[in-house]
Design a protein around this motif. Sequence first.
Motif, PDB file in Angstrom:
ATOM      1  N   LEU A 156     -42.218   1.810  49.949  1.00 28.07           N
ATOM      2  CA  LEU A 156     -41.944   2.515  51.203  1.00 28.07           C
ATOM      3  C   LEU A 156     -43.003   3.588  51.487  1.00 28.07           C
ATOM      4  O   LEU A 156     -43.595   3.635  52.573  1.00 28.07           O
ATOM      5  CB  LEU A 156     -40.553   3.160  51.134  1.00 28.07           C
ATOM      6  N   LEU A 157     -43.283   4.432  50.501  1.00 29.47           N
ATOM      7  CA  LEU A 157     -44.217   5.537  50.713  1.00 29.47           C
ATOM      8  C   LEU A 157     -45.656   5.056  50.908  1.00 29.47           C
ATOM      9  O   LEU A 157     -46.369   5.536  51.790  1.00 29.47           O
ATOM     10  CB  LEU A 157     -44.149   6.512  49.528  1.00 29.47           C
ATOM     11  N   VAL A 158     -46.078   4.102  50.078  1.00 30.74           N
ATOM     12  CA  VAL A 158     -47.455   3.598  50.194  1.00 30.74           C
ATOM     13  C   VAL A 158     -47.626   2.826  51.499  1.00 30.74           C
ATOM     14  O   VAL A 158     -48.692   2.878  52.127  1.00 30.74           O
ATOM     15  CB  VAL A 158     -47.824   2.720  48.982  1.00 30.74           C
ATOM     16  N   GLY A 159     -46.594   2.121  51.930  1.00 30.65           N
ATOM     17  CA  GLY A 159     -46.651   1.412  53.209  1.00 30.65           C
ATOM     18  C   GLY A 159     -46.876   2.365  54.370  1.00 30.65           C
ATOM     19  O   GLY A 159     -47.714   2.121  55.252  1.00 30.65           O
ATOM     20  N   GLY A 168     -53.277   5.621  57.347  1.00 30.72           N
ATOM     21  CA  GLY A 168     -54.671   5.524  56.944  1.00 30.72           C
ATOM     22  C   GLY A 168     -55.491   4.631  57.849  1.00 30.72           C
ATOM     23  O   GLY A 168     -56.617   4.980  58.246  1.00 30.72           O
ATOM     24  N   ILE A 169     -54.951   3.478  58.192  1.00 28.42           N
ATOM     25  CA  ILE A 169     -55.665   2.533  59.061  1.00 28.42           C
ATOM     26  C   ILE A 169     -55.920   3.148  60.442  1.00 28.42           C
ATOM     27  O   ILE A 169     -56.985   2.969  61.022  1.00 28.42           O
ATOM     28  CB  ILE A 169     -54.863   1.218  59.184  1.00 28.42           C
ATOM     29  N   LEU A 170     -54.924   3.875  60.937  1.00 31.20           N
ATOM     30  CA  LEU A 170     -55.053   4.479  62.273  1.00 31.20           C
ATOM     31  C   LEU A 170     -56.011   5.677  62.306  1.00 31.20           C
ATOM     32  O   LEU A 170     -56.447   6.089  63.378  1.00 31.20           O
ATOM     33  CB  LEU A 170     -53.672   4.913  62.780  1.00 31.20           C
ATOM     34  N   SER A 171     -56.337   6.222  61.131  1.00 28.31           N
ATOM     35  CA  SER A 171     -57.150   7.444  61.110  1.00 28.31           C
ATOM     36  C   SER A 171     -58.479   7.271  60.379  1.00 28.31           C
ATOM     37  O   SER A 171     -59.092   8.262  59.986  1.00 28.31           O
ATOM     38  CB  SER A 171     -56.354   8.582  60.445  1.00 28.31           C
ATOM     39  N   ILE A 172     -58.941   6.024  60.214  1.00 31.03           N
ATOM     40  CA  ILE A 172     -60.178   5.775  59.466  1.00 31.03           C
ATOM     41  C   ILE A 172     -61.354   6.553  60.035  1.00 31.03           C
ATOM     42  O   ILE A 172     -62.058   7.275  59.309  1.00 31.03           O
ATOM     43  CB  ILE A 172     -60.499   4.262  59.441  1.00 31.03           C
ATOM     44  N   LEU A 224     -54.127  -2.449  52.911  1.00 29.54           N
ATOM     45  CA  LEU A 224     -53.096  -3.473  52.688  1.00 29.54           C
ATOM     46  C   LEU A 224     -52.975  -3.781  51.199  1.00 29.54           C
ATOM     47  O   LEU A 224     -51.874  -3.986  50.679  1.00 29.54           O
ATOM     48  CB  LEU A 224     -53.447  -4.740  53.477  1.00 29.54           C
ATOM     49  N   ALA A 225     -54.117  -3.787  50.506  1.00 26.75           N
ATOM     50  CA  ALA A 225     -54.101  -4.004  49.058  1.00 26.75           C
ATOM     51  C   ALA A 225     -53.351  -2.876  48.353  1.00 26.75           C
ATOM     52  O   ALA A 225     -52.717  -3.097  47.313  1.00 26.75           O
ATOM     53  CB  ALA A 225     -55.534  -4.101  48.524  1.00 26.75           C
ATOM     54  N   GLY A 226     -53.424  -1.671  48.909  1.00 33.20           N
ATOM     55  CA  GLY A 226     -52.736  -0.531  48.308  1.00 33.20           C
ATOM     56  C   GLY A 226     -51.237  -0.726  48.216  1.00 33.20           C
ATOM     57  O   GLY A 226     -50.587  -0.245  47.286  1.00 33.20           O
ATOM     58  N   ILE A 227     -50.667  -1.464  49.178  1.00 30.75           N
ATOM     59  CA  ILE A 227     -49.229  -1.771  49.138  1.00 30.75           C
ATOM     60  C   ILE A 227     -48.939  -2.701  47.964  1.00 30.75           C
ATOM     61  O   ILE A 227     -47.955  -2.525  47.233  1.00 30.75           O
ATOM     62  CB  ILE A 227     -48.775  -2.400  50.466  1.00 30.75           C
ATOM     63  N   PHE A 228     -49.804  -3.703  47.763  1.00 31.72           N
ATOM     64  CA  PHE A 228     -49.643  -4.603  46.615  1.00 31.72           C
ATOM     65  C   PHE A 228     -49.818  -3.847  45.299  1.00 31.72           C
ATOM     66  O   PHE A 228     -49.226  -4.204  44.282  1.00 31.72           O
ATOM     67  CB  PHE A 228     -50.664  -5.742  46.683  1.00 31.72           C
ATOM     68  N   LEU A 229     -50.645  -2.810  45.324  1.00 34.11           N
ATOM     69  CA  LEU A 229     -50.924  -2.043  44.123  1.00 34.11           C
ATOM     70  C   LEU A 229     -49.715  -1.245  43.656  1.00 34.11           C
ATOM     71  O   LEU A 229     -49.547  -0.986  42.453  1.00 34.11           O
ATOM     72  CB  LEU A 229     -52.096  -1.089  44.409  1.00 34.11           C
ATOM     73  N   ALA A 230     -48.843  -0.869  44.592  1.00 28.77           N
ATOM     74  CA  ALA A 230     -47.734   0.028  44.290  1.00 28.77           C
ATOM     75  C   ALA A 230     -46.800  -0.527  43.214  1.00 28.77           C
ATOM     76  O   ALA A 230     -46.483   0.155  42.238  1.00 28.77           O
ATOM     77  CB  ALA A 230     -46.946   0.328  45.569  1.00 28.77           C
ATOM     78  N   MET A 231     -46.354  -1.767  43.395  1.00 29.32           N
ATOM     79  CA  MET A 231     -45.372  -2.326  42.466  1.00 29.32           C
ATOM     80  C   MET A 231     -45.898  -2.495  41.039  1.00 29.32           C
ATOM     81  O   MET A 231     -45.211  -2.117  40.081  1.00 29.32           O
ATOM     82  CB  MET A 231     -44.821  -3.646  43.003  1.00 29.32           C
ATOM     83  N   PRO A 232     -47.088  -3.080  40.843  1.00 23.38           N
ATOM     84  CA  PRO A 232     -47.578  -3.193  39.467  1.00 23.38           C
ATOM     85  C   PRO A 232     -47.772  -1.847  38.784  1.00 23.38           C
ATOM     86  O   PRO A 232     -47.481  -1.710  37.589  1.00 23.38           O
ATOM     87  CB  PRO A 232     -48.913  -3.933  39.632  1.00 23.38           C
ATOM     88  N   MET A 233     -48.261  -0.833  39.506  1.00 25.04           N
ATOM     89  CA  MET A 233     -48.507   0.453  38.863  1.00 25.04           C
ATOM     90  C   MET A 233     -47.209   1.136  38.454  1.00 25.04           C
ATOM     91  O   MET A 233     -47.079   1.648  37.337  1.00 25.04           O
ATOM     92  CB  MET A 233     -49.322   1.360  39.786  1.00 25.04           C
TER      93      MET A 233
END
Length: 461
Positions: free
Chosen positions: A105-108, A114-118, A144-153
């Motif tokens: 939820l938080l990383v999403g 982040g995308i809107l403020s690059i 988008l990869a950061g969302i995938f990163l959340a669960m494994p970490m």
Amino acid sequence: MTNNTTHRDMLNGDIAQTLKSMTIPMIVGMLMLMTFSIVDTFFVSMLGTEQLAAISFTFPVTFTVISLNIGLGIGTSAIIGKYIGSGNAQHAKTLATGALMLSVLLVGIFAVIGILSIEFIFTLMGADESLMPFIKAYMVPWYLAGIFLAMPMVGNSVLRAFGDTKTPSIIMATGGAINVILDPILIFGWGPIPALGIQGAAIATAIAWAVCVVWILYLLAVKRQLIESRILRWAEFTIAAKGVLKIGLPAAGANMLTPIAGGVLTAVVATYGTEAVAAWGVGNRLESIASILVLALSMSLPPFISQNYGANKLSRIKTAFHIAAKFVVVWQLVVFAALAICSSYIARIFAEEASVARDISLFLCIVPLGYGLQGIIILVNSSFNAMHKPMSALVLSILRLFAFYVPIASLGSYLNGLEGLFWGCVIANVLTSVLAYAWFNRNLKNEMALQVAMPVFGSEK
């Protein structure tokens, strides 16, 4: 049975041997994981200096997302470890489930912002218009990869809290290996796959972590049954989220201060030109590999401390911390010597332009001298979090970065250019490490005195 044995070892086994057995798998796994950052840098450097400078600008921002996940993982590990040490594994299971839901939820939310403020963020950091297309091409898929990163970490933090550091290492190593394989294919193209340039590096990372998401969920929900195999009810989620965020939010904040400070110094470095930024980015990415032992210990030491803290075995915490601290200082001095000797060779690997290679070599001959003392700061931070003192860790991070690191490095830059900035980083680590070491030992001494004066409820039983 396996988990009980693991807990018994962490609470009663030989301290040095326990830390060694937990840390070695972490070193191997993290070494493989971190190769993706180095491999990204290497392959992107083959595209040109502008692309290398662009990916160097992204480091503080990508590390901010990673830091959020690390902070949530720290909170998860600390609170679960304490409950395991005190004998309440069922509540730990619910907390682990809530932690995973919270991280996504938080990383999403962070990724969308982040995308809107690059353009705004990177312009603020000093990136010019010529670099912006490369930065956007890399950052959109990376968010988008950061969302995938959340669960494994966070999922790996659950495993470590139960004393398993081997499986997280295998997962990290696999993610790194997939990234390494996909990088050249997606960056330069292969067969029917078009060359995607710098964007290919970010897409390779996204695919690698997507595979790890499936793996970690299977392990936690099905094979190990360490989390609930369902979505928590709102009441359950809020209880779990509050428990994790009590430690995880300050820990995440502390971790996220590092890339913010890094962004400030990147802007300072940018005044010396694109070549200096490229060298600064390479140096920062090499730092992760050079400090691999410190980072591994910062992940294997907290579960040990949390479980012993839950069991009120403070003398074991004191011994474990001092063993780790002494080893880190000696080891990092050896690493510094190796980097300084090989600095010219390493610089030529990452840069064809003489000016970039010169700055990389200069970085490697100065900055790594402070890595051992920086390791002390990192261990103190992770130990404070493991002992459920996240605000102490947060204050230490604020002092380190904004009372010492940024001001002293900036002053060094003003007095002696880029070389002065590098020496400023070393001096800041020296001063902060002295403060951190004294603070932690005083805190632990007070806790031990309090335990003697007023035995805890668990001891009275």
